[in-house]
Scaffold this motif. Sequence first.
Motif, mmCIF file in Angstrom:
data_model
loop_
_atom_site.group_PDB
_atom_site.id
_atom_site.type_symbol
_atom_site.label_atom_id
_atom_site.label_comp_id
_atom_site.label_asym_id
_atom_site.label_seq_id
_atom_site.Cartn_x
_atom_site.Cartn_y
_atom_site.Cartn_z
ATOM 1 N N UNK A 25 -5.340 -0.999 -25.262
ATOM 2 C CA UNK A 25 -5.356 -2.356 -25.827
ATOM 3 C C UNK A 25 -5.034 -2.293 -27.300
ATOM 4 N N UNK A 26 -4.210 -3.177 -27.786
ATOM 5 C CA UNK A 26 -3.816 -3.158 -29.181
ATOM 6 C C UNK A 26 -4.940 -3.620 -30.082
ATOM 7 N N UNK A 27 -4.845 -3.270 -31.357
ATOM 8 C CA UNK A 27 -5.858 -3.653 -32.330
ATOM 9 C C UNK A 27 -5.675 -5.113 -32.721
ATOM 10 N N UNK A 28 -6.697 -5.728 -33.282
ATOM 11 C CA UNK A 28 -6.570 -7.122 -33.708
ATOM 12 C C UNK A 28 -5.479 -7.280 -34.746
ATOM 13 N N UNK A 29 -4.781 -8.375 -34.708
ATOM 14 C CA UNK A 29 -3.741 -8.637 -35.689
ATOM 15 C C UNK A 29 -4.308 -9.200 -36.971
ATOM 16 N N UNK A 30 -5.571 -9.582 -36.962
ATOM 17 C CA UNK A 30 -6.232 -10.114 -38.149
ATOM 18 C C UNK A 30 -7.602 -9.509 -38.260
ATOM 19 N N UNK A 31 -7.924 -9.047 -39.475
ATOM 20 C CA UNK A 31 -9.234 -8.438 -39.693
ATOM 21 C C UNK A 31 -10.168 -9.382 -40.430
ATOM 22 N N UNK A 32 -9.699 -10.623 -40.669
ATOM 23 C CA UNK A 32 -10.544 -11.569 -41.380
ATOM 24 C C UNK A 32 -11.638 -12.086 -40.463
ATOM 25 N N UNK A 33 -12.730 -12.505 -41.071
ATOM 26 C CA UNK A 33 -13.831 -13.048 -40.291
ATOM 27 C C UNK A 33 -13.549 -14.504 -39.944
ATOM 28 N N UNK A 34 -14.252 -14.966 -38.927
ATOM 29 C CA UNK A 34 -14.169 -16.378 -38.588
ATOM 30 C C UNK A 34 -14.680 -17.216 -39.747
ATOM 31 N N UNK A 35 -14.047 -18.339 -39.976
ATOM 32 C CA UNK A 35 -14.605 -19.293 -40.923
ATOM 33 C C UNK A 35 -15.843 -19.935 -40.299
ATOM 34 N N UNK A 39 -12.928 -9.479 -35.571
ATOM 35 C CA UNK A 39 -13.485 -9.028 -36.843
ATOM 36 C C UNK A 39 -13.301 -7.519 -36.980
ATOM 37 N N UNK A 40 -12.983 -7.057 -38.175
ATOM 38 C CA UNK A 40 -12.828 -5.619 -38.422
ATOM 39 C C UNK A 40 -14.115 -4.861 -38.142
ATOM 40 N N UNK A 41 -15.260 -5.533 -38.233
ATOM 41 C CA UNK A 41 -16.547 -4.875 -37.999
ATOM 42 C C UNK A 41 -16.933 -4.821 -36.521
ATOM 43 N N UNK A 42 -16.144 -5.459 -35.660
ATOM 44 C CA UNK A 42 -16.449 -5.395 -34.231
ATOM 45 C C UNK A 42 -16.150 -3.980 -33.749
ATOM 46 N N UNK A 43 -17.103 -3.322 -33.059
ATOM 47 C CA UNK A 43 -16.888 -1.931 -32.655
ATOM 48 C C UNK A 43 -15.700 -1.785 -31.704
ATOM 49 N N UNK A 44 -14.758 -0.929 -32.069
ATOM 50 C CA UNK A 44 -13.538 -0.766 -31.286
ATOM 51 C C UNK A 44 -13.797 -0.314 -29.849
ATOM 52 N N UNK A 45 -14.715 0.627 -29.597
ATOM 53 C CA UNK A 45 -14.947 1.013 -28.194
ATOM 54 C C UNK A 45 -15.451 -0.141 -27.335
ATOM 55 N N UNK A 46 -16.282 -0.996 -27.913
ATOM 56 C CA UNK A 46 -16.806 -2.131 -27.160
ATOM 57 C C UNK A 46 -15.713 -3.161 -26.922
ATOM 58 N N UNK A 47 -14.851 -3.356 -27.907
ATOM 59 C CA UNK A 47 -13.760 -4.326 -27.754
ATOM 60 C C UNK A 47 -12.865 -3.967 -26.565
ATOM 61 N N UNK A 48 -12.780 -2.685 -26.243
ATOM 62 C CA UNK A 48 -11.865 -2.225 -25.212
ATOM 63 C C UNK A 48 -12.386 -2.412 -23.792
ATOM 64 N N UNK A 49 -13.666 -2.740 -23.612
ATOM 65 C CA UNK A 49 -14.220 -2.806 -22.255
ATOM 66 C C UNK A 49 -13.916 -4.152 -21.620
ATOM 67 N N UNK A 86 -23.442 -3.222 -40.528
ATOM 68 C CA UNK A 86 -22.211 -3.333 -39.747
ATOM 69 C C UNK A 86 -21.449 -2.011 -39.761
ATOM 70 N N UNK A 87 -21.611 -1.249 -40.835
ATOM 71 C CA UNK A 87 -20.888 0.017 -40.968
ATOM 72 C C UNK A 87 -21.218 0.986 -39.849
ATOM 73 N N UNK A 88 -22.487 1.001 -39.423
ATOM 74 C CA UNK A 88 -22.902 1.973 -38.409
ATOM 75 C C UNK A 88 -22.204 1.736 -37.076
ATOM 76 N N UNK A 89 -21.724 0.523 -36.844
ATOM 77 C CA UNK A 89 -21.035 0.210 -35.587
ATOM 78 C C UNK A 89 -19.698 0.929 -35.469
ATOM 79 N N UNK A 90 -19.156 1.397 -36.595
ATOM 80 C CA UNK A 90 -17.851 2.062 -36.574
ATOM 81 C C UNK A 90 -17.972 3.570 -36.416
ATOM 82 N N UNK A 91 -19.182 4.091 -36.423
ATOM 83 C CA UNK A 91 -19.371 5.539 -36.317
ATOM 84 C C UNK A 91 -19.429 5.968 -34.853
ATOM 85 N N UNK A 92 -19.119 7.242 -34.555
ATOM 86 C CA UNK A 92 -19.185 7.715 -33.168
ATOM 87 C C UNK A 92 -20.604 7.663 -32.635
ATOM 88 N N UNK A 93 -20.753 7.147 -31.423
ATOM 89 C CA UNK A 93 -22.079 6.899 -30.852
ATOM 90 C C UNK A 93 -22.254 7.625 -29.523
#
Length: 422
Positions: free
Chosen positions: A1-11, A89-99, A112-119
């Motif tokens: 699955x491709x990465x998000x085209x926008x890393x900005x947060x929702x307004x 959102x850039x802070x959304x964990x990539x492994x979870x986004x893929x499921x 939010x930073x901890x969500x990007x680390x290997x778990x």
Amino acid sequence: MSEPSSASRLTEEQLFHWLRLIRSENVGPRTFRQLVNKFGGAQAALEALPALLARSAHGRMIRIAEPDDVRAEMERAKQLGVRFVSLGDADYPAPLRAIEAAPPLLALRGSAEILSRPCVAIVGSRNASAAGLTFAERLAQGLARENYVIVSGLARGVDLSAHRASLAAGTIAVLAGGHSRPYPSEHRPLIEEIIARGGAVVTEMPLEWEPRGRDFPRRNRIVSGLSRGVVVVEAARRSGSLITARFAMEQGREIFAVPGSPLDPRAEGTNDLLRQGATLCIGPDDVTRALAAGAGRQGDLFGEGDAPAEEPFWEEMDDLFSLQERTSAFAHDRAAPVALVSVAPEPAESASRNGEPATDDETTDTVDPVTRVTALLGPAPVAIDDLVRAAGLPAREVNAALLELDLAGRLVRHGSNLVSLA
């Protein structure tokens, strides 16, 4: 699955519409994606729903969430320090986004930073043995030293030991209910400590949601989805931990199982996993080596007879559109590209069959010491010091309980201050 085209947060306005759509009755992750992809955004989907449903012959209706209820949740989130993280959102964990059926929104407290680390997820029995609790603690500490974040479901037993042991390095707890109603309630102090020490607590549920039986398997798919691998420490054959293992298999994660005594019912599920091809785990090195070699090589660990009949987690309207119409990507009010395939989740069992009690009134304070100690013992010898720590009782009460079991002929004393059930 491709990465998000926008890393900005929702307004704030976009968040309101996303939250209103996902909180609407009969809208789960799949229906949410269908609607947003079809109409180009959550607001447009909400505006189109009345006319769409009027033309639909489907027997189940969508009741759109009330605007005041959504605003109240957003205000309450600010009071609790909860931030909503969306799929784009850039802070959304990539492994979870893929499921499959990834939550469109995660309600996050903490880092939010901890969500990007290997778990790595560590799961197991709520009524674990003292040996199982000790192993979970040592495994979590060892993996934390290797820079893995420990993920678990904040339940009693193995989950609790794994979270506590990894506090210093940061841990992620996934709730089955809302942030205002964590389960079990006695773990509220632990939640605050997780957040204070750089960890995170996440849920997809409304803030005031009281968890029900089928919410625990929902949580389990997030536990495995966040992780590169799942370690099952102890599990009976109908344990909710095996649901987490099945999700891990479907998500392409590595599954590890800790062997146990064939005489202990709490080890039947893990021993079955090993027979079916799970990776043996007797220490942190087993996990780190397997993950370094690459996950997703195990195939189907569950035969046709291993899973009960399927039942959906969400009362969704799955036939709103044809598959051909579900191809456009969305990123913030045109959300991140996601897989638009339907999920076939595990069935919703009763709370007690998913490793979670149906009520929240059973704590160690109300259990007789002999009963508590007996529940922690099994065929495998365990050190009395570990038993005292696992029981959460004064040493004198544990020793008195052991004496009572000894006099009843139910205890075996081994060398080096080890004991087991007869």
